[in-house]
Design a protein around this motif. Structure first.
Motif, mmCIF file in Angstrom:
data_model
loop_
_atom_site.group_PDB
_atom_site.id
_atom_site.type_symbol
_atom_site.label_atom_id
_atom_site.label_comp_id
_atom_site.label_asym_id
_atom_site.label_seq_id
_atom_site.Cartn_x
_atom_site.Cartn_y
_atom_site.Cartn_z
ATOM 1 N N ASN A 234 17.606 44.461 48.994
ATOM 2 C CA ASN A 234 17.063 43.398 48.801
ATOM 3 C C ASN A 234 16.857 42.395 50.200
ATOM 4 N N ASP A 235 17.958 42.802 51.067
ATOM 5 C CA ASP A 235 17.883 42.054 52.342
ATOM 6 C C ASP A 235 16.735 42.411 53.065
ATOM 7 N N LEU A 236 16.427 43.806 52.905
ATOM 8 C CA LEU A 236 15.254 44.280 53.828
ATOM 9 C C LEU A 236 14.012 43.739 53.272
ATOM 10 N N ILE A 237 13.927 44.018 52.026
ATOM 11 C CA ILE A 237 12.454 43.270 51.444
ATOM 12 C C ILE A 237 12.271 42.238 51.688
ATOM 13 N N ASN A 238 13.446 40.868 51.550
ATOM 14 C CA ASN A 238 13.201 39.735 51.683
ATOM 15 C C ASN A 238 12.925 39.362 53.254
ATOM 16 N N THR B 217 17.120 40.091 42.674
ATOM 17 C CA THR B 217 16.019 40.545 43.846
ATOM 18 C C THR B 217 16.558 39.765 45.229
ATOM 19 N N GLU B 218 17.508 38.962 44.964
ATOM 20 C CA GLU B 218 17.981 38.293 46.261
ATOM 21 C C GLU B 218 19.629 38.660 46.568
ATOM 22 N N SER B 219 20.100 38.596 47.795
ATOM 23 C CA SER B 219 21.316 38.578 47.845
ATOM 24 C C SER B 219 22.005 37.437 47.269
ATOM 25 N N GLN B 220 23.075 37.552 46.825
ATOM 26 C CA GLN B 220 23.949 36.159 46.361
ATOM 27 C C GLN B 220 24.887 35.970 47.533
ATOM 28 N N LEU B 221 24.784 34.533 47.684
ATOM 29 C CA LEU B 221 25.843 33.973 48.889
ATOM 30 C C LEU B 221 27.087 33.714 48.153
ATOM 31 N N MET B 222 27.936 33.479 49.187
ATOM 32 C CA MET B 222 29.420 33.022 48.810
ATOM 33 C C MET B 222 29.213 31.567 48.311
#
Lengths: 682, 254
Positions: free
Chosen positions: A115-119, A160-165
């Motif tokens: 996901n990191d790469l895709i976004n 579809t996205e990285s979850q943040l702290m």
């Protein structure tokens, strides 16, 4: 003077200390930033990491030593021990849970990286060469990983996205999407990958045809679940159908599978036919994984970075420096092949019409006309592999008993009777010699002529005691590296490549999807007559294998197939119609020992019927001491009889529990994500 | 001398401090007990397989999760006796949801498996009984007997039960189980137990006879029962009661 010096020192010191306070705002050297990654070299390294953790069921599938079932070295127990393909001494029971390792957090790690790469790549389009292709490749990786989850659990949370702290833990909870939504999400990623990936072939890496081939696998799975999984549909507490796909969508998915498999042809892949001798040719599909036109998606290994131990763990013990013997192919599987003498029930025919044993001359006579693909898949007694001539013998028939003697079958072969030979047959008890010695440490028998002879074959099978020789009378051959000497066959040294997707699978995906469609109201797709095309695909596979060809599409009929073991050739494989039975048997024969059949039985939902009070069968050869000779390798041979029966040692009955059509969501994950609902039956 | 006493005192003090950290676990040991019986719709004990072979009792400890829905509790499953009873005497005190789980019977009350909520207390035994509607009721016709050729024979008949609001599952097959122990269920002696017989709707209420696959070999006691099942999600069996038969050496095939 001293005072000046002090001032100078002090000002220099101050200057240094002040200067060091200026540029603290630099990039930390121990962290990787966007500028490190988003260039050709950086992104290649990043992508290599994604491939390393791709959940490919390869040589390193290892419930005993791996991480959530992958990337271990022990390579056992394997799923083919529970499907009727084989058995190994790592688990001789039927503990289906042994191969369920809760693959979950490793998956979401991989998905996060993808996901990191895709976004991130979205903002590099136009400035970084190839950004679109990299992005498409990352979506292939994401789809591949999600499919590994979905085929295990049904619907899972889609991220579809990285979850943040965050301070608020509840923001991180994600509920499961429906089984169907997950499949559609996967197919959408694959469609994007097909449209945007490179056509260049690099071994070990995906391209648009790999994505298409994988789509044929995923869509075929979805179509099968929709058509056959209805009994196990389940809506969770959130009202989401997390298990099962509406049956009305079955044809739609089968059509997607069919079309995707047609696309693979554009990549110029073909069945490997490099060797004129068909059994050698089939063996070399796997030996030549790196160069073959049949390999679509492979994983390569490297002696310094990434090794496996398959050869050492799975070779017959005499052909490995340690371990060995986890590759005991069952008789039931062997009987699926053409060119063997079979009775009406589909069992190997080793007795005449009166129930007396047929005597075979020489250890290879029984296999003379066997289908070459079988001879390329298992080791045959009397043939030489890795410098060792295979020696298979369960016992000897005493001196003075002529091979002309009529000998009644020792024990019933009904797939259930487990009586030991000595209890089942008084003739056996008084006239057949067996040993409890470990096969490789036997005390030889001294004959009246003074000649010494081993009672048991040096490669088994052992009837009594668990002594590291084959349980079933067979040793597998597929994947074994024959270029290696016995001394080289050590743990952590194997580097031969794994083929995850090969063209034969795509052909069989295509044939199966075509038959499913043809038997459910669709006669042609894109101008292809489906039944004709299915027959062409199956015959392509069969021709390469040296098997009997289909002669007409009438053999692919929608007539109901009788699902009962021991009712004819191929009867261990269940299917709703005769046509589907043909293609399912073909998968069993072609794709065995490749981590495919287990998932097939799950998507066909025939597992609990096929593996029901199921006992594995084996084939046990006995040699007459009278008229025996010794072959070039020093192994005795001569007049043989063969007995088929339930295997001697792991003779327990196994039943696939219907709960295992879907894996259990790991409890540990449910504790950290309360929205995660459990599957039915757990 | 003084310093020695001083040092000794210090050491003792340190030791005693160290040991106080090892306070014993004062949580009550699991002393609460639950017992019960599952009955069929006619009030007879529900016949099932010993252990968890054909059903189990699911219990969920709800004490902590009642007020906080984010607490996920992992259920426990209790073993059954072959007559549908269950007992566990080593549970922690607390509030439990208890229900019969995944057997050959209809779901209860239309809302999943309806659970009874019970409060278990330390040192006390709480009894919870359930009533279920089995898919099939099996009755003996001829209890096990030996024929003149040394085979063990028996026959039974079955009836399908209906429950309002549910579809009747289709029939699957039946088996005769012959065992060397009283724990006769789906696991029995494979050398005697014959292959299953397919069941069809027109066989309902008819006598179905089966016999051992081979003549009985040894004079001893055997435990026998029939099992039959439907093609539902769980594929579990309904059973007859278990009948014991003593085979004498005179009855064995010569």
């Amino acid at each position: 003077m001293k005072f000046y010096k002090s001032i100078i020192f002090a000002s220099v010191g101050l200057g240094i200390s002040l200067a060091s306070c200026q540029d603290l705002d630099i990039e930390p050297k121990n962290m990787i930033s966007g500028t490190d990654v988003y260039n050709e070299a950086g992104i290649t390294a990043y992508m290599a990491g994604l491939y390393k953790y791709l959940p490919m069921e390869d040589f390193r599938v290892s419930p005993s030593t791996g991480s959530e079932g992958f990337n271990g070295w022990g390579c056992m127990p394997w799923d083919m021990w529970y499907t009727g393909e084989s058995v190994g001494s790592g688990d001789t029971g039927w503990t289906f849970d042994n191969i369920v390792k809760g693959y979950w957090s490793e998956a979401y790690k991989e998905i996060r990286y993808a996901n990191d790469l895709i976004n991130d790549l979205e903002s590099y389009k136009g400035t970084l060469a190839g950004a679109e292709e990299w992005q498409a490749e990352a979506r292939f990786v994401r789809a591949y990983t999600y499919f590994a989850l979905v085929k295990r659990y049904g619907g899972v949370p889609i991220l579809t996205e990285s979850q943040l702290m965050t301070d608020n833990e509840e923001d991180l909870y994600v509920a499961r999407s429906s089984h169907q939504e997950c499949i559609d999400f996967i197919l959408e990623d694959l469609d994007y990958a097909i449209a945007n990936m490179t056509t260049t072939k690099i071994q070990g890496r995906a391209n648009r045809y790999v994505a298409a081939a994988f789509k044929s696998r995923a869509a075929l799975y979805a179509g099968s679940v929709a058509r056959y999984g209805g009994t196990y549909d389940y809506v969770d507490e959130n009202g989401v159908q997390v298990m099962g796909i509406p049956s009305t969508l079955a044809n739609d998915y089968f059509q997607q599978a069919y079309e995707a498999s047609l696309l693979v042809d554009e990549g110029g892949y073909s069945l490997y036919r490099g060797d004129s001798q068909k059994d050698v040719n089939f063996r070399n599909v796997f030996m030549n994984a790196d160069n073959s036109s049949e390999s679509i998606f492979i994983r390569q290994y490297n002696i310094n970075n990434n090794v496996h131990s398959f050869d050492c763990v799975y070779s017959p013990p005499r052909m490995a420096s340690t371990y060995g013997d986890r590759y005991n192919v069952t008789l039931d599987w062997v009987e699926l092949f053409d060119g063997l003498p079979l009775d009406e029930q589909g069992r190997i025919k080793t007795t005449d019409d009166d129930g007396n044993y047929i005597v075979y001359d020489g250890e290879q006579a029984l296999w003379e006309n066997a289908e070459p693909r079988l001879l390329g898949s298992i080791m045959i007694p009397g043939r030489t592999y890795k410098g060792v001539t295979l020696d298979i013998r369960s016992g000897l028939i005493k001196e003075g008993i002529s091979p002309d003697t009529k000998i009644a079958k020792f024990v019933a072969d009904d797939a259930q009777t487990t009586l030991a030979y000595k209890n089942a047959s008084t003739w056996f008890a008084s006239n057949v010699l067996t040993t409890t010695d470990e096969v490789r440490k036997q005390n030889p028998l001294t004959l009246s002529s003074g000649e010494q002879i081993y009672i048991n074959g040096l490669d088994g099978p052992s009837l009594e005691g668990s002594l590291r020789s084959t349980y079933t009378g067979f040793h597998g051959l597929k994947w074994i590296n024959l270029n290696w000497s016995v001394a080289e066959t050590q743990l952590h040294r194997s580097v031969n490549s794994w083929i995850d997707i090969r063209y034969a699978e795509v052909l069989l995906n295509r044939a199966e999807a075509a038959i499913e469609l043809a038997q459910n109201g669709v006669t042609s797709v894109n101008g292809h007559n489906l039944l004709d095309d299915a027959m062409t695909c199956i015959n392509d596979v069969r021709d390469r294998a040296g098997a009997d060809l289909l002669t007409s599409t009438a053999e692919l009929s929608s007539e109901t197939h009788l699902n009962e073991r021991m009712t004819g050739k191929g009867s261990m494989v269940f299917a709703p119609t005769k046509g589907l039975h043909v293609v399912r048997v073909e998968r069993y024969k072609e794709l065995a020992f490749e981590h495919k059949i287990y998932w097939d039985l799950r998507r066909w939902f025939t597992f609990h019927d096929q593996i029901k009070s199921y006992r594995r069968r084996g084939l046990y050869p006995f040699l007459f001491i009278d008229e025996h000779t010794v072959n070039e390798a020093g192994n005795p041979t001569g007049k043989w009889i063969y007995d088929s029966r339930v295997v001697g040692i792991p003779n327990g009955a196994g039943s696939f529990p219907t709960s295992r059509y879907y894996d259990k969501i790991p409890d540990s994950q449910r504790k950290i994500n309360p929205l995660l609902t459990q599957n039915n039956q757990y | 001398m003084k310093t020695n006493i001083f040092h000794t005192t210090l050491v003792l003090l340190a030791l005693s401090l160290g040991f106080t950290a090892c306070e014993t676990d004062n949580y009550d040991e699991p002393e609460a007990a639950i017992t019960g019986q599952v009955y069929d719709h006619n009030g007879l004990p529900f016949q099932t397989a010993v252990g968890q072979g054909s059903m189990s009792i699911k219990i969920v400890e709800k004490s902590y999760s009642v007020s906080d829905s984010s607490v996920v509790v992992i259920p426990q499953y209790l073993n059954m006796t072959q007559e549908g009873g269950f007992t566990n005497t080593k549970l922690f005190a607390g509030t439990y949801e208890v229900c019969p789980w995944q057997g050959a019977f209809y779901e209860q009350d239309g809302d999943g498996d309806a659970a009874d909520v019970v409060l278990l207390k330390s040192g006390k035994t709480t009894t919870v009984n359930f009533s279920v509607t089995p898919y099939l009721t099996l009755e003996w016709v001829k209890e096990p007997y030996m024929d003149s050729e040394g085979y063990l024979n028996a026959s039974f008949k079955f009836y399908r039960n209906q429950k309002e609001g549910y579809d009747m599952p289709t029939l699957n097959d039946c088996s005769l189980y012959i065992s060397h122990t009283q724990y006769c269920g789906t696991e029995a002696d494979s050398n005697y137990t014959p292959n299953p017989t397919k069941l069809t709707a027109d066989m309902e209420g008819q006598e179905i006879s089966m016999k051992s696959k081979i003549p009985i070999r040894y004079a001893m006691h055997y435990w026998v029962r029939f099992g039959a099942r439907c093609s539902d999600t769980y594929q579990k069996y309904n059973f007859t009661t278990i009948e014991e038969i003593e085979v004498t050496s005179a009855q064995l095939a010569q």
